[in-house]
Design a protein around this motif. Structure first.
Motif, PDB file in Angstrom:
ATOM      1  N   VAL A   1       0.854  -1.197   0.000  1.00 53.91           N
ATOM      2  CA  VAL A   1       0.000   0.000   0.000  1.00 53.91           C
ATOM      3  C   VAL A   1       0.889   1.245   0.000  1.00 53.91           C
ATOM      4  N   ARG A   2       1.882   1.275   0.870  1.00 54.37           N
ATOM      5  CA  ARG A   2       2.792   2.433   0.946  1.00 54.37           C
ATOM      6  C   ARG A   2       3.539   2.622  -0.367  1.00 54.37           C
ATOM      7  N   GLN A   3       4.022   1.518  -0.937  1.00 52.69           N
ATOM      8  CA  GLN A   3       4.742   1.604  -2.214  1.00 52.69           C
ATOM      9  C   GLN A   3       3.845   2.156  -3.318  1.00 52.69           C
TER      10      GLN A   3
ATOM     11  N   ASN B   1      -1.127   9.006   6.638  1.00 54.15           N
ATOM     12  CA  ASN B   1       0.309   9.168   6.394  1.00 54.15           C
ATOM     13  C   ASN B   1       0.669  10.060   5.219  1.00 54.15           C
ATOM     14  N   TYR B   2      -0.334  10.466   4.430  1.00 59.77           N
ATOM     15  CA  TYR B   2      -0.033  11.327   3.282  1.00 59.77           C
ATOM     16  C   TYR B   2      -0.807  12.639   3.315  1.00 59.77           C
TER      17      TYR B   2
ATOM     18  N   GLY C   1     -11.969  -2.755  -0.411  1.00 60.18           N
ATOM     19  CA  GLY C   1     -11.780  -3.806   0.584  1.00 60.18           C
ATOM     20  C   GLY C   1     -11.986  -3.315   2.005  1.00 60.18           C
ATOM     21  N   ASP C   2     -10.982  -3.561   2.856  1.00 54.46           N
ATOM     22  CA  ASP C   2     -11.089  -3.170   4.267  1.00 54.46           C
ATOM     23  C   ASP C   2     -10.694  -1.720   4.524  1.00 54.46           C
ATOM     24  N   GLY C   3     -10.434  -0.969   3.486  1.00 55.85           N
ATOM     25  CA  GLY C   3     -10.154   0.459   3.619  1.00 55.85           C
ATOM     26  C   GLY C   3      -8.712   0.817   3.915  1.00 55.85           C
ATOM     27  N   ARG C   4      -7.800  -0.138   3.836  1.00 55.04           N
ATOM     28  CA  ARG C   4      -6.411   0.143   4.224  1.00 55.04           C
ATOM     29  C   ARG C   4      -5.733   1.182   3.333  1.00 55.04           C
ATOM     30  N   VAL C   5      -6.068   1.223   2.040  1.00 64.04           N
ATOM     31  CA  VAL C   5      -5.472   2.249   1.166  1.00 64.04           C
ATOM     32  C   VAL C   5      -6.044   3.616   1.525  1.00 64.04           C
ATOM     33  N   VAL C   6      -7.348   3.669   1.762  1.00 61.53           N
ATOM     34  CA  VAL C   6      -8.018   4.917   2.128  1.00 61.53           C
ATOM     35  C   VAL C   6      -7.427   5.484   3.419  1.00 61.53           C
ATOM     36  N   THR C   7      -7.324   4.650   4.460  1.00 63.24           N
ATOM     37  CA  THR C   7      -6.826   5.153   5.743  1.00 63.24           C
ATOM     38  C   THR C   7      -5.349   5.531   5.670  1.00 63.24           C
TER      39      THR C   7
ATOM     40  N   LEU D   1       1.214   4.141  -2.978  1.00 62.24           N
ATOM     41  CA  LEU D   1       0.954   5.562  -2.748  1.00 62.24           C
ATOM     42  C   LEU D   1       2.186   6.402  -3.059  1.00 62.24           C
ATOM     43  N   GLU D   2       3.361   5.893  -2.750  1.00 64.42           N
ATOM     44  CA  GLU D   2       4.598   6.594  -3.105  1.00 64.42           C
ATOM     45  C   GLU D   2       4.779   6.637  -4.617  1.00 64.42           C
ATOM     46  N   MET D   3       4.513   5.529  -5.290  1.00 66.08           N
ATOM     47  CA  MET D   3       4.623   5.482  -6.744  1.00 66.08           C
ATOM     48  C   MET D   3       3.677   6.499  -7.382  1.00 66.08           C
ATOM     49  N   GLY D   4       2.504   6.638  -6.778  1.00 64.40           N
ATOM     50  CA  GLY D   4       1.530   7.596  -7.280  1.00 64.40           C
ATOM     51  C   GLY D   4       1.831   9.029  -6.908  1.00 64.40           C
ATOM     52  N   GLN D   5       2.882   9.243  -6.112  1.00 64.83           N
ATOM     53  CA  GLN D   5       3.304  10.577  -5.694  1.00 64.83           C
ATOM     54  C   GLN D   5       2.164  11.338  -5.016  1.00 64.83           C
TER      55      GLN D   5
END
Length: 134
Positions: free
Chosen positions: A20-22, A52-53, A41-47, A24-28
């Motif tokens: 997930v972190r990778q 953290n961003y 899914g369980d919302g982990r990308v959203v949260t 979001l970093e790739m997406g800048q």
């Protein structure tokens, strides 16, 4: 017209938090931007995007149980002012997603596959970590 939830869109596989972190970093992704997670899914990308961003985030998820898990996490983290989940499948929710995008003001997109900075552009980072453009 009746809302139909497509249950055959694919199984749920949680994305590892390190991936997930990778992604979001790739997406800048940067503070103040709005991220849309389709099949959240369980919302982990959203949260992760919000906490953290410093982004705002919207997830779209068909599975009611996963929506409840996501919303509970959002509420417990105290980020409901910057994160939300739309219940329903993407195929039936496109109008709602378009309204959310319009309501977000400016929306910056992920970098394009061509390596351009991609702002603003229509690229995306997928679960496999690759970048694509429409």
């Amino acid at each position: 017209m009746r809302n139909h939830v497509h249950t055959d869109l694919g199984p749920y596989f949680p994305t590892p938090k390190s991936l997930v972190r990778q992604m979001l970093e790739m997406g800048q992704l940067t503070a103040g931007e709005t991220l849309f997670d389709l099949g959240s899914g369980d919302g982990r990308v959203v949260t992760e995007a919000v906490i953290n961003y410093g982004a705002q985030a919207v997830g779209v998820e068909a599975d009611a149980a996963l929506v409840k898990i996501s919303q509970t996490a959002i509420d417990e983290l105290g980020i409901s002012d910057r994160a939300r989940i739309i219940q329903g499948d993407l195929l039936c929710q496109l109008g709602k997603v378009e309204r959310v995008i319009e309501g977000a003001g400016h929306v910056n997109r992920m970098p394009s596959a061509s390596g351009d900075s991609g702002r603003p552009d229509r690229g995306a980072v997928d679960h496999g970590g690759s970048q694509s453009t429409p």
